[in-house]
Design an enzyme around this catalytic site. Structure first.
Site, PDB file in Angstrom:
ATOM      1  N   TYR D 150       0.882  -1.239  -0.086  1.00 19.08           N
ATOM      2  CA  TYR D 150      -0.145   0.060  -0.016  1.00 19.08           C
ATOM      3  C   TYR D 150       0.872   1.219   0.109  1.00 19.08           C
ATOM      4  CZ  TYR D 150      -4.514   2.414   1.589  1.00 19.08           C
ATOM      5  OH  TYR D 150      -5.408   3.241   1.731  1.00 19.08           O
ATOM      6  N   LYS D 178      -1.240  -1.429  -4.133  1.00 16.34           N
ATOM      7  CA  LYS D 178      -2.203  -0.300  -4.298  1.00 16.34           C
ATOM      8  C   LYS D 178      -1.537   1.140  -4.322  1.00 16.34           C
ATOM      9  CE  LYS D 178      -6.071   2.309  -2.383  1.00 16.34           C
ATOM     10  NZ  LYS D 178      -6.496   2.730  -1.153  1.00 16.34           N
ATOM     11  N   VAL D 220      -9.112   1.176  -6.736  1.00 16.51           N
ATOM     12  CA  VAL D 220      -9.382   1.042  -5.253  1.00 16.51           C
ATOM     13  C   VAL D 220      -9.954   2.540  -5.068  1.00 16.51           C
ATOM     14  CG1 VAL D 220      -8.790   0.168  -3.203  1.00 16.51           C
ATOM     15  CG2 VAL D 220      -7.689  -0.682  -4.994  1.00 16.51           C
TER      16      VAL D 220
END
Lengths: 317, 317, 317, 317
Positions: D150, D178, D220
């Site tokens: 992330y 992500k 996302v």
């Protein structure tokens, strides 16, 4: 791009007078003793014009403007504006800490006959949005030239917010923005919010297809010194709606852009990136000497050789 | 301070030629149309000399150097060096982005006859310790004047590490440091590590007693424009080992220093701080006009009145 | 210090209930498989108490709190509070991202029987002064324990402004501050602005004499694990007004503090600093194993040997 | 997109097992007293599934994970994994400061039956690339679940470099990234450098069409809570090569995204953005209460009304 209402309509959004296309930030070739090498500089300008660029931007970060004394800045302006003779617009960076110092550079650029000015927010001082507004308003009012905001947080340590840019655009203070922030979300906000006549130019080397796709008007890639033909092809493909071809051209340029990391951790990012651009121009026979200004760390022979390998892989040697 | 081996021995550590004492960074008074007000500037110099300061530092951050065009910088140098006529040393800031531009300012300062130069690390560009070393080495080699490193991370966005300063000191490149980083732990590391002849000067307004206590040689307080007598008393008390009196003087000055926040959140820290210094000098009758350079936000009448209340509370009106 | 109104009067400023003196942030010894080594931990506590410390602070940054799962945090609390049995106050860090998670840690600490809590501003989230106020108010209201703000911008990426601390002090929300910001100008502003009963503790290892000189109430030095006697002597000298002796002790500790850089550039600052503290405790025979929690890079044998040389030079081996 | 070798080929690059499509970070609805509102949470999950999303990501930044105590995190996991019952993959954020604390969260997530884990680099501590590598390697080795990095520099204060991500991808440590850094140049570098089976997911709400165009596998978007149908349409258009339609959908969502600034300067960005998402879900009748966790500043009635106007303009009320 089957849809005729697609990116092809973007220039209309930019307006009739908006600056568009490929506008490389012109490197400043130097002699071994760090004087401006005007012969190499005119050869570089010819190389860029032959590549089909739409305008030139002198005295930007890729021009080592931060390293150029005023006399060198003036030599660059006179050389390039004189040699170009109006074939394409020439924009000039007026990079300094605050308004009064920027205005001095603007006067010189005005005398040289440039078509527009590019200025950052104040730096070195602790600044404030109200001061940034005053800064751009004063520059626009005192010079009368189209003024482009240069958004470069890595140098200026302030990000120009979309709302501030749009406010100054609506006032007529700014004619456009060169966005080198790397924040393509913010870039898009400006694109969707601006009115006609305001140019949005990305300073990215590696997201040009997507910036044009979003509606950006042009691109100011440092790597465009090395491969102007590549960026011109990219923009032309985008203009014709041939987006897949644009992407393939862009992906080739992304791989070429790896040259900026050739200096690794033994020098700063400016030394490595600007050194690589000049090494490539030298290897391609466009400039006589790859030297960069002090106190930058020069690339060594091995690093220059690795730049050569990237050029060969990109079909440029 | 009953111990005779205490701070009184510090000057010995600094060495016979080391710069010591109170060295205010001289404000640059301006006329209402933002020209250098040389009459006010000479009055300010007289005020500082009458206060007993040991040297003057022109063209530093408190001088609005970032806002002064080259012609104004030259006017300041000529006015102050000429007026001082060798009564005390005059140091000059040579504040610009990189070595070649700094060297231009250094030549001007050399011609004006200054006693030393003060330079930051490169800024705006992405830099590297090796480039910072080259930067200071070149300035020292090309000018032959004592060179002081200016550590001001809030402006330069690089902190000069103690090890780098000590290395350049040992080489003879640096004659001292003006530490405006606010990091008194780092300051102490330099104090304990340096050899003779290297001056450690704090740029703090509010920890001068403790810096001198640690062994610093001198102080360069912007607030010293407003109250040079206070800082001279503070340093004199410290020099005599009267630390409690030094502290009481310092605490009075800490309270006075609250004027720098008079502008609150409607302007940047430079506007508020430099505006407050000039408002105070104006209210004390030393300069004719409290104006600061654009694009700074000027203090309004209410804010100037609040500066006046602080002056009154400090016994300066 | 000949003046009886000097630093000796500081405790009065702090108020009768204010926390004062040397309060080391207790390291968390671990077994080779990274469990809490409770035997070594109690030995370390005995070592600190034998050194004469005034209180203990568990679960701070020097305790590797960021690396300790909740079960380990609880083991530390139970071990230390149980072993100390009220001989000195035990403060507990309740370090987590936001109020609800901090409150969970506070409940555990409350059950364990600690004397006070130490909390940072929110981190990881984008925060705002209004949210920081709410954060501290909620923690104080829900726990009923004395609450100390932990100002650690290197970790939290927010600096707690003096004005905010003083506002929350005046409200009765905060009982004190542990200032590890390195900004001794800000520290002084809090010292001069606070009322009685509010403790100002410096987290610095290297400016303790000057912080006490300014009026700080106590010190929370990570290096105090290694040499509690040194910091206790330093504070005792300061308390008696023997400032020159305090300074000499401090300067010895400044040199010892160089151990935190033993890991150089091959690891992060936490790995190097916490690794050095634990290596020193291991070499001094106080803990069984110098291991630090993952993902920290362990010191190698050569680096541990260099820690040993520093200990020897400081008279600690 | 007339070229069949275009983005449609991207899933092949991601590999057969790569995660693709729209994966909203699920908001965590709360009761007025800040407990997890599991009824509203299941309604929200149904709303997202009805919108056609490809997977769910719980306990990310948009889920207020930084504000959720462990018991609330567990309640979210159990509620969502149980309700989804394998219809789509459920990823879980394991957001904490360092490896040992992350591993605790990972164990809980594993027990709940999630399909993959999402972890940041260490934060709060001063970290180093070598420590970041160890961190991800340990999490992958100890859990056996697909691990997604992330990249969220605004929270973690470290940017994950492309080279580091590609190295860990080649090792089999990372299953994807992500990218919420906003740096689409870096995103592209990962896309062009990765091998099969590595998912590149953009966390941007406003450059989804261009990220997919570059070859990203999925998105996302926090705003996907409010308008999952919009993002699903966008991704579907992109998948069919209908890029102009994708862009128009994206531009509508860019305008809707302005709701995140409704709180202005009186609160932090987390309060404003998360408050706006929840206000929109409340106004759309999906959750019972728009409350956010302390210490966030709640939106007031006027601000909620302005969220409603944006929803109406986007055709969502």
């Amino acid at each position: 791009m089957p849809d005729p209402a697609g990116p092809a309509s973007t220039p209309a959004a930019g307006g009739p007078s908006a600056l568009t296309g490929v506008i490389p930030p012109v490197c400043t070739p130097m002699t071994p003793d760090h004087e401006v090498d005007t012969r190499s500089l005119t050869r570089l300008v010819d190389h860029l014009l032959a590549g089909g660029v739409d305008a030139l931007f002198v005295l930007g970060s890729s021009s080592e403007v931060a390293y150029l004394p005023d006399a060198h800045r003036r030599a660059v302006l006179d050389t390039v504006v004189g040699h170009v003779s109006g074939q394409v617009p020439v924009l000039a960076g007026v990079i300094d800490m605050t308004t009064p110092r920027v205005l001095d550079h603007a006067r010189t650029a005005l005398e040289a006959g440039v078509s527009g000015l590019v200025a950052t927010a104040p730096f070195y001082t602790r600044t404030h949005p109200e001061e940034i507004r005053t800064h751009f308003r004063l520059i626009a009012a005192r010079t009368g030239l189209p003024l482009y905001a240069y958004d470069l947080p890595v140098s200026v340590h302030t990000k120009l917010p979309a709302a501030l840019l749009l406010e100054l655009a609506a006032e007529g203070v700014l004619a456009g923005v060169k966005d080198s922030s790397g924040d393509d979300g913010g870039l898009r906000e400006v694109i969707l919010g601006r009115g006609p006549g305001f140019s949005v130019l990305t300073g990215s080397e590696v997201t040009v297809d997507s910036a044009l796709w979003m509606g950006a008007d042009g691109v100011v890639p440092g790597l465009g010194n090395v491969d102007p033909h590549g960026y011109v092809r990219l923009a032309a493909c985008a203009g014709r709606g041939e987006w897949e071809a644009a992407r393939q051209e862009q992906e080739r340029l992304v791989r070429l852009f790896e040259i900026v990391r050739v200096g690794g951790t033994r020098m700063g990012g400016s030394s490595s990136g600007l050194g690589a651009f000049k090494a490539a121009l030298y290897l391609r026979g466009i400039i006589d000497c790859p030297v960069t200004a002090p106190p930058q760390v020069p690339l060594n022979d091995d690093e220059i050789a690795r730049v050569g390998k990237h050029l060969a892989a990109a079909g440029l040697l």
